[in-house]
Write a protein that holds these residues in place. Structure first.
Motif, PDB file in Angstrom:
ATOM      1  N   ARG A   1       8.215   3.756   5.693  1.00 33.02           N
ATOM      2  CA  ARG A   1       7.254   4.577   6.366  1.00 33.02           C
ATOM      3  C   ARG A   1       6.629   3.782   7.505  1.00 33.02           C
ATOM      4  O   ARG A   1       6.461   4.843   8.727  1.00 33.02           O
ATOM      5  CB  ARG A   1       6.477   4.414   5.170  1.00 33.02           C
ATOM      6  CG  ARG A   1       5.026   5.289   5.115  1.00 33.02           C
ATOM      7  CD  ARG A   1       4.124   5.495   4.423  1.00 33.02           C
ATOM      8  NE  ARG A   1       3.542   4.285   4.589  1.00 33.02           N
ATOM      9  CZ  ARG A   1       2.659   3.959   3.212  1.00 33.02           C
ATOM     10  NH1 ARG A   1       2.265   4.324   2.854  1.00 33.02           N
ATOM     11  NH2 ARG A   1       1.679   2.315   3.413  1.00 33.02           N
ATOM     12  N   ALA A   2       6.722   2.475   8.103  1.00 35.90           N
ATOM     13  CA  ALA A   2       6.208   1.880   8.738  1.00 35.90           C
ATOM     14  C   ALA A   2       6.890   2.569  10.222  1.00 35.90           C
ATOM     15  O   ALA A   2       6.508   2.246  11.512  1.00 35.90           O
ATOM     16  CB  ALA A   2       6.179   0.460   9.055  1.00 35.90           C
TER      17      ALA A   2
ATOM     18  N   ASP B   1       6.844  12.466   0.653  1.00 33.44           N
ATOM     19  CA  ASP B   1       5.084  12.609   1.146  1.00 33.44           C
ATOM     20  C   ASP B   1       5.233  11.350   1.770  1.00 33.44           C
ATOM     21  O   ASP B   1       4.606  11.350   3.229  1.00 33.44           O
ATOM     22  CB  ASP B   1       4.182  13.058   0.110  1.00 33.44           C
ATOM     23  CG  ASP B   1       4.045  14.949   0.005  1.00 33.44           C
ATOM     24  OD1 ASP B   1       4.978  15.695   1.008  1.00 33.44           O
ATOM     25  OD2 ASP B   1       3.534  15.276  -0.817  1.00 33.44           O
TER      26      ASP B   1
ATOM     27  N   TYR C   1       7.028  10.377  -7.777  1.00 38.03           N
ATOM     28  CA  TYR C   1       5.351   9.573  -7.185  1.00 38.03           C
ATOM     29  C   TYR C   1       6.088   7.947  -6.953  1.00 38.03           C
ATOM     30  O   TYR C   1       6.751   7.621  -7.434  1.00 38.03           O
ATOM     31  CB  TYR C   1       4.894   8.976  -8.383  1.00 38.03           C
ATOM     32  CG  TYR C   1       4.543  11.306  -8.150  1.00 38.03           C
ATOM     33  CD1 TYR C   1       3.292  11.273  -7.144  1.00 38.03           C
ATOM     34  CD2 TYR C   1       4.992  12.294  -9.259  1.00 38.03           C
ATOM     35  CE1 TYR C   1       2.779  12.644  -7.455  1.00 38.03           C
ATOM     36  CE2 TYR C   1       4.362  13.242  -9.520  1.00 38.03           C
ATOM     37  CZ  TYR C   1       3.008  13.592  -8.241  1.00 38.03           C
ATOM     38  OH  TYR C   1       2.795  14.713  -8.369  1.00 38.03           O
TER      39      TYR C   1
ATOM     40  N   LYS D   1       0.921  -1.525  -0.604  1.00 34.16           N
ATOM     41  CA  LYS D   1       0.060  -0.117   0.068  1.00 34.16           C
ATOM     42  C   LYS D   1       0.173   1.512  -0.584  1.00 34.16           C
ATOM     43  O   LYS D   1       0.683   2.084   0.235  1.00 34.16           O
ATOM     44  CB  LYS D   1      -1.041  -0.242   1.019  1.00 34.16           C
ATOM     45  CG  LYS D   1      -2.329  -1.154   1.516  1.00 34.16           C
ATOM     46  CD  LYS D   1      -3.025  -1.211   1.871  1.00 34.16           C
ATOM     47  CE  LYS D   1      -4.805  -1.967   2.898  1.00 34.16           C
ATOM     48  NZ  LYS D   1      -5.220  -1.844   1.173  1.00 34.16           N
TER      49      LYS D   1
ATOM     50  N   LEU E   1       1.950   4.858  -1.162  1.00 36.44           N
ATOM     51  CA  LEU E   1       0.460   5.670  -1.573  1.00 36.44           C
ATOM     52  C   LEU E   1       0.702   6.055  -2.817  1.00 36.44           C
ATOM     53  O   LEU E   1       2.307   7.119  -2.976  1.00 36.44           O
ATOM     54  CB  LEU E   1       0.512   6.876  -0.880  1.00 36.44           C
ATOM     55  CG  LEU E   1      -0.567   6.593   0.620  1.00 36.44           C
ATOM     56  CD1 LEU E   1      -0.395   7.437   1.760  1.00 36.44           C
ATOM     57  CD2 LEU E   1      -1.401   5.432   0.288  1.00 36.44           C
ATOM     58  N   SER E   2       1.291   5.496  -4.302  1.00 36.18           N
ATOM     59  CA  SER E   2       1.886   6.089  -4.867  1.00 36.18           C
ATOM     60  C   SER E   2       1.223   7.456  -5.589  1.00 36.18           C
ATOM     61  O   SER E   2       2.199   7.799  -6.655  1.00 36.18           O
ATOM     62  CB  SER E   2       0.716   5.526  -6.407  1.00 36.18           C
ATOM     63  OG  SER E   2       0.401   3.914  -5.607  1.00 36.18           O
ATOM     64  N   ALA E   3       0.036   7.922  -5.969  1.00 38.69           N
ATOM     65  CA  ALA E   3       0.225   9.400  -6.094  1.00 38.69           C
ATOM     66  C   ALA E   3       0.421  10.502  -5.439  1.00 38.69           C
ATOM     67  O   ALA E   3       0.499  11.783  -5.443  1.00 38.69           O
ATOM     68  CB  ALA E   3      -1.322   9.917  -6.670  1.00 38.69           C
ATOM     69  N   MET E   4       1.107   9.599  -4.357  1.00 39.28           N
ATOM     70  CA  MET E   4       2.293  10.972  -3.109  1.00 39.28           C
ATOM     71  C   MET E   4       3.610  10.838  -3.738  1.00 39.28           C
ATOM     72  O   MET E   4       4.202   9.377  -4.040  1.00 39.28           O
ATOM     73  CB  MET E   4       2.242  11.074  -2.450  1.00 39.28           C
ATOM     74  CG  MET E   4       0.110  11.608  -1.913  1.00 39.28           C
ATOM     75  SD  MET E   4      -0.108  11.325  -0.336  1.00 39.28           S
ATOM     76  CE  MET E   4       0.175  11.734   1.029  1.00 39.28           C
TER      77      MET E   4
ATOM     78  N   LEU F   1       6.675  11.156   5.308  1.00 38.80           N
ATOM     79  CA  LEU F   1       6.387  11.880   6.512  1.00 38.80           C
ATOM     80  C   LEU F   1       4.788  11.636   7.173  1.00 38.80           C
ATOM     81  O   LEU F   1       4.727  11.625   7.934  1.00 38.80           O
ATOM     82  CB  LEU F   1       6.084  13.210   5.746  1.00 38.80           C
ATOM     83  CG  LEU F   1       7.316  14.300   5.104  1.00 38.80           C
ATOM     84  CD1 LEU F   1       7.108  15.246   4.712  1.00 38.80           C
ATOM     85  CD2 LEU F   1       8.486  14.433   6.409  1.00 38.80           C
ATOM     86  N   LEU F   2       3.560  11.187   6.480  1.00 44.05           N
ATOM     87  CA  LEU F   2       2.999  10.367   6.496  1.00 44.05           C
ATOM     88  C   LEU F   2       3.084   9.576   7.778  1.00 44.05           C
ATOM     89  O   LEU F   2       2.065   9.085   8.643  1.00 44.05           O
ATOM     90  CB  LEU F   2       2.054  10.238   5.298  1.00 44.05           C
ATOM     91  CG  LEU F   2       0.774  10.237   4.635  1.00 44.05           C
ATOM     92  CD1 LEU F   2       0.317   9.762   4.117  1.00 44.05           C
ATOM     93  CD2 LEU F   2       0.000  10.783   6.033  1.00 44.05           C
ATOM     94  N   GLY F   3       4.333   8.625   7.155  1.00 40.34           N
ATOM     95  CA  GLY F   3       5.048   7.858   8.573  1.00 40.34           C
ATOM     96  C   GLY F   3       4.671   8.260  10.458  1.00 40.34           C
ATOM     97  O   GLY F   3       4.356   7.430  11.214  1.00 40.34           O
ATOM     98  N   SER F   4       5.310   9.533  10.266  1.00 44.96           N
ATOM     99  CA  SER F   4       5.750   9.665  10.755  1.00 44.96           C
ATOM    100  C   SER F   4       4.611  10.027  12.196  1.00 44.96           C
ATOM    101  O   SER F   4       2.837  10.957  11.586  1.00 44.96           O
ATOM    102  CB  SER F   4       6.218  10.874  11.499  1.00 44.96           C
ATOM    103  OG  SER F   4       6.338  11.661  12.898  1.00 44.96           O
TER     104      SER F   4
END
Lengths: 332, 341, 442
Positions: free
Chosen positions: B205-206, B139, B189, B130, B132-135, B142-145
């Motif tokens: 990311r995790a 990004d 991307y 998973k 996030l291919s359009a990011m 950074l979402l993982g934090s």
């Protein structure tokens, strides 16, 4: 037939469309829709319902209290409650449910607004005339209260009704809304929304409360809708039928034309959408003899063009003019 | 705890030899107790239309270990992961059966939503990546934090509040990306990455949230052999720096190579547990895995190479069986519908 | 403003006014355009004219024939007529604006006097304007036929019957929508236009060409099914191949729906076109008209056939297999594209039939007939459980019955809103719908 007249007329109409308060209200509503659909992937097909809630909340409050700011607050609170009512049952479910519930809820609002039952408040089918709620807004104007003012071919009242004052406020609001949406979507909050748009389970696995984010998005976008509703009816009058689902479809056309998930997409898309409509209306009226298409049939033809245009746009250029194909807002 | 490194946990076996010694004393039986479990699971079941996808009585995962969860297709490994991480809900116990219970670091995770599970420090990846291919890759990271307060709506529009934090998180992300050889791609991307790179990105990311335990669902699937080696290194490195690892895998070679402990599932149940070398020779495992006519060591490379075709054929049979089951299930549902149920 | 041009031919429900459009006694005849006001026994509004019509009733709610009505236009033109046997009067007018409508008290029979003798109403072109008169007292010998005379249980029964009828008509459309969703994942917003198409084709065949209604219905089903075949062949099939996402496809159907609605308006204007006039009340167990009985019978038979086909035929099983798991179905040798095409053909044919029957029992069809029903159809599908054909049937019946029964408590024109409210309430309680499989949520 005077071709000079045609062009003069066309460009005059272009100008008045770009200045129009209605155009501004479309931009604001489309910005809200962009937060929902463009950035979060929420398929809200009831944005017109948010506008109508805002319009009724504002107009009814001001009609009875003559207090402008109270009207604005009621409109915004109404939109928040509407968003929560729609979001709570659906935001934990698959996207289709939100789509069906939003369009249904918008229709319920319209049907209730139209109904004679609440006519003392809503005016029923006849709606609420602008004169019933526009005075407190006019009173805020620094411009002369009466009289007309002309710039080029555009001659509008200073303050009353569909006025210069309203135009200034409406387009300033557009600027403010664009700025707010820019700040929001470029923030870490906006980043989470974009993540949700793509794969909410992934975002959930990273410790984000997806349902809360989706609810926030629905509320924020709905607030833009309510503001758009207020702006719209200040220029005209409250009429439930003018804010039916066709209006939502128009907003989608504007948004997709400019480019969903872009900050300036709603503005550009709405301009283009209205310019194309005006162009079609003026051109058909001028070039096609009335024996082929009567005056009443011109809007029908333009609607057919809008419908087909929306289809072609989504099929061939779903990212719109400003969008990035790699960042396509369409989830699947 | 700072963003970039964990505190030293006195309870964690940073020394792997020490850990293996402790595990050596553990009974090699399904559901056996561990000296220092980070995760304990009791009586968890999940049925799909009559078929028990997961039916686990008891399981403990040793803190500081790399534990492999293996089993044939349809054994319920991914469903088990989903249940533990809040992505699926176990069945309510029927007729006096014990209630499902599972604890992570002494904290019950029953009826805890997925995002809260992640916040307790148990982060997972997915079998079908998973990313996030359009990011962009950055990004994604950074979402993982979980440290960015700018993710709160109330603070989001005022950038001075979160800008400082963003820098810190970005530095952490760059460091991780560098470790996973993805730094050059940070502005691309995620959709433009190869399958293996996406797996790496998902893992990196995790790790942005410094989890106490990471659950990897088939980390090797679709990863090209050149990357496999570095991925193995990453996983061992994770363990050494204080993250317990539980992973689902098909590649026996890898399981044998890096895991400290192996848990085997078949038809939803735990059928065996043990140290990698021993468990591969367990008859129950061989039966579950390849059918009863196989008598070779599963971890033996020769089996994997020479009997590869056989294994594939066996898998096809399994797949066909699974399809039949799905079809039968679909039919049963439709029949119920037909009855106006 | 362009969007405000889309006003619906709405009918204000004043208790004393019975609008001819709703009764379906309109006919397609057009009055001569020469005179600004013409009277007749019916009226059809078009772009150049509007209808001013109403009924004169006494306080027993019985019609008063022979009352003289005079209307005066804003420009001063006037016309007069006497009310017909059923108490109704119709004026076709070519000028929009405020009209006065006057009831000549002298023309009334003994025992009744007007409550008001002059009304002022605003007439819009392409629209029906109601203007009815209620009288004090009643004509000698007339019996009270107002609501007070109808026992409550009978009213309940009447609404239940109507609800069952609406439910069955919704089900015809809903099963198709559900099948399309099940096999392709597409929420087809243009399904409503298939209903409207069915209604208009029925009008063309049965009324304009005078073909027997049963033959007409068969022709309509064939043509709407053909439209489904062509749609899938020319639009949806190629778009699936192109790999368009489901959301994209859904927006495409929204565009198509919009375009088709206005094609209908361009072709037929905003009028209601009647398909049948048989509306006498019937004394059977259900309080509905013979046409409605026949419509219900046809719906039940067709729905049973569809259900039978889904359960017992090879094609039906294949359809369910595709709906269940498309990839698995394809892997087990089912020609998925062929199944989907047949689903489109059947679904659009069913929607066409639904349109015919709806036009028959509701007095006619107009350009937004389908659009009005679409949300109820979606509500029915969601209520029953998205993607389950039998759920769609049950959902439709519930929506139909509850919507009609709600008119016992709330105004008639809010009954569609009730249907939608049920939808939202059910989603709160049982998100997967009545027959839907429980999915992981949250």
């Amino acid at each position: 037939m005077d071709i000079g007249f045609y062009f003069t007329n066309l460009f005059t109409d272009f100008g008045s469309t770009i200045l129009s308060v209605i155009t501004a209200s479309y931009v604001i509503a489309a910005i809200g829709l962009n937060i929902h659909f463009g950035f979060t992937g929420l398929l809200n097909i009831g944005q017109a319902g948010f506008m109508l809630i805002g319009a009724y909340g504002f107009a009814i409050t001001v009609r009875f209290t003559q207090n402008f700011w109270l009207g604005v607050v009621v409109a915004l609170v109404g939109a928040v409650l509407f968003a929560l009512a729609l979001g709570l049952p659906t935001l934990k479910l698959r996207g289709d449910y939100l789509a069906i519930v939003t369009i249904a809820a918008a229709e319920i609002v319209r049907l209730i607004g139209d109904n004679q039952l609440l006519a003392p408040f809503t005016g029923g089918t006849f709606g609420i005339p602008g004169s019933a709620f526009s005075k407190p807004f006019a009173a805020l104007s620094p411009l002369p209260q009466i009289g007309l003012f002309q710039i080029g071919p555009y001659n509008y009242p200073f303050t009353e009704g569909d006025s210069w004052w309203l135009r200034i406020v409406a387009w300033s609001l557009v600027a403010v809304c664009i700025a707010i949406s820019f700040l929001l979507v470029r923030s870490p909050w906006g980043r989470v929304l974009r993540g949700i748009r793509e794969d909410e389970d992934a975002v959930r696995s990273l410790g984000k409360n997806v349902t809360v984010y989706k609810t926030q998005s629905l509320v924020i976008g709905g607030l833009f809708g309510a503001v758009a509703g207020i702006v719209n009816v200040l220029a005209t009058s409250v009429s439930a039928d003018a804010m039916g689902r066709t209006l939502t479809f128009e907003l989608y056309t504007c948004l997709l034309l400019g480019g969903a998930a872009t900050v300036f997409g709603p503005l550009l898309g709405t301009f283009l959408y209205w310019l194309v409509l005006v162009f079609l209306r003026d051109s058909i009226g001028f070039w096609v003899p009335s024996s082929v298409l009567s005056q009443q049939q011109i809007p029908q033809v333009t609607w057919i063009v809008v419908g087909i245009g929306l289809m072609l746009l989504v099929i061939f250029r779903p990212q719109g003019i400003l969008g990035n194909k790699k960042e396509l807002a369409f989830g699947d | 705890m700072t963003d970039n490194q964990k505190l030293i946990d006195p309870d964690y076996d940073y020394d792997r030899a020490e850990l293996r010694k402790k595990l050596g004393a553990v009974d090699e039986l399904p559901g056996s107790a561990k000296p220092n479990p980070i995760l304990t699971v009791d009586s968890i079941t999940r049925r799909f239309g009559g078929i028990a996808a997961v039916d686990v009585d008891h399981l403990e995962v040793q803190k500081g270990s790399i534990t492999a969860l293996i089993g044939p297709n349809g054994a319920g490994k991914t469903t088990f992961f989903n249940l533990l991480t809040g992505f699926d809900i176990p069945d309510k116990p029927q007729g006096g059966a014990a209630k499902p219970r599972w604890e992570f670091q002494g904290r019950s995770l029953v009826s805890t939503s997925a995002y809260k599970v992640a916040r307790t420090g148990m982060v997972r990846t997915f079998q079908l990546t998973k990313a996030l291919s359009a990011m962009t890759v950055m990004d994604n990271m950074l979402l993982g934090s979980q440290q960015q307060t700018g993710e709160l709506l109330s603070r989001s529009a005022i950038w001075p509040i979160w800008r400082g934090k963003e820098k810190v998180i970005r530095a952490q992300a760059e460091e991780l990306l560098d470790r996973f050889k993805l730094l050059e791609k940070k502005d691309d991307y995620a959709g433009s990455l190869s399958g293996g790179q996406r797996k790496l990105l998902e893992m990196a990311r995790a790790l942005m949230s410094n989890p106490a335990m990471i659950m990897l669902d088939e980390p090797m699937a679709g990863v090209n052999p050149a990357l496999t080696q570095s991925l193995l290194g990453h996983i061992q490195n994770l363990r050494d720096t204080g993250t317990t690892v539980l992973f689902v895998e098909h590649d026996m070679h890898m399981v044998r190579f890096i895991s400290d402990w192996v848990v085997v599932m078949a038809e939803g149940k735990l059928v065996a547990e043990g140290r990698p070398g021993n468990v591969m020779q367990n008859q129950a495992v061989i039966d579950a895995y390849l059918g009863s006519h196989h008598d070779q060591d599963l971890g033996d490379d020769a089996v994997l190479n020479e009997d590869f075709d056989t294994a594939i054929a066996e898998e096809d049979v399994e797949l066909a069986k699974a399809e039949e089951a799905v079809e039968a299930y679909a039919e049963s549902v439709r029949e119920k519908e037909g009855d106006g149920d | 403003m362009l969007h405000s041009t889309r006003r619906r031919g709405r009918i204000i429900a004043a208790a004393i006014v019975v609008v001819a459009g709703a009764l379906g006694i309109l006919s397609a005849e057009s009055a001569s355009a020469a005179s600004p006001i013409t009277s007749g026994t019916s009226c059809v509004a078009d772009e150049a004219s509007g209808c001013l019509q109403g009924k004169v009733i006494d306080d027993n709610r019985n019609p008063v024939p022979g009352a003289k009505i005079t209307v005066t236009s804003p420009s001063g033109a006037s016309g007069s007529a006497k009310t017909a046997k059923n108490g109704s009067f119709f004026f076709k007018v070519s000028e929009a604006g405020a009209y006065t409508v006057e009831l000549d008290a002298a023309s009334l029979p003994e025992g009744v006097t007007p409550k008001t003798s002059t009304l002022t109403v605003t007439v819009e072109l392409s629209n029906i304007t109601p203007a009815g008169f209620a009288l004090n007292g009643h004509v000698k010998g007339s019996v009270n036929s107002g609501p007070a005379a109808v026992p409550y249980y009978q009213l309940v029964w009447q609404q239940f019957s109507q609800g069952l009828l609406l439910g069955l008509l919704l089900a015809l459309a809903a099963i198709g929508l559900s099948l399309i969703y099940g096999t392709t994942g597409l929420s087809n917003f243009a399904h409503s236009e298939q209903i409207t198409l069915g209604g208009f084709l029925a009008y063309v065949f049965a009324v304009q060409l005078g073909i027997n209604i049963i033959v007409s219905a068969i022709l309509v089903i064939a043509l709407t099914a053909l439209s489904g075949y062509l749609q899938d062949k020319l639009i949806w099939g190629p778009l699936r191949k192109r790999g368009l996402g489901l959301t994209q496809l859904m927006v495409v159907t929204i565009g198509l729906s919009l375009a088709l609605e206005y094609v209908f308006q361009l072709l037929f204007g905003a009028n209601v076109y009647p398909v049948a006039t048989n509306l006498e009340l019937n004394t059977g167990p259900l309080d509905i008209t013979p046409t409605a009985y026949w419509s219900m019978l046809v719906s039940v038979i067709v729905l049973a056939l569809v259900g039978f086909a889904l359960i017992f035929t090879r094609l039906g099983r294949a359809t369910r297999a595709v709906a269940d798991n498309r990839a698995l179905a394809a892997a087990s040798g089912i020609d998925v594209e062929r199944v989907i095409r047949i689903v489109w053909i059947v679904s659009t044919g069913l929607a066409g039939l639904s349109g015919v029957l709806y036009a028959l029992v509701n007095g006619g069809v107009y350009w937004l007939t389908g659009a009005q029903l679409l949300l109820l159809v979606f509500a029915a599908v969601t209520l029953g459980g998205i993607g389950t054909a039998f759920g769609a049937l049950i959902g439709s019946l519930i929506i139909g019955v509850v919507a009609n029964m709600s008119t016992l408590f709330i105004p008639q024109d809010l009954k569609y809103a009730t249907g939608l409210v049920i939808l939202i309430v059910v989603l709160l309680v049982r998100p997967q719908g009545i027959l839907g499989r429980k999915e992981r949520v949250g």
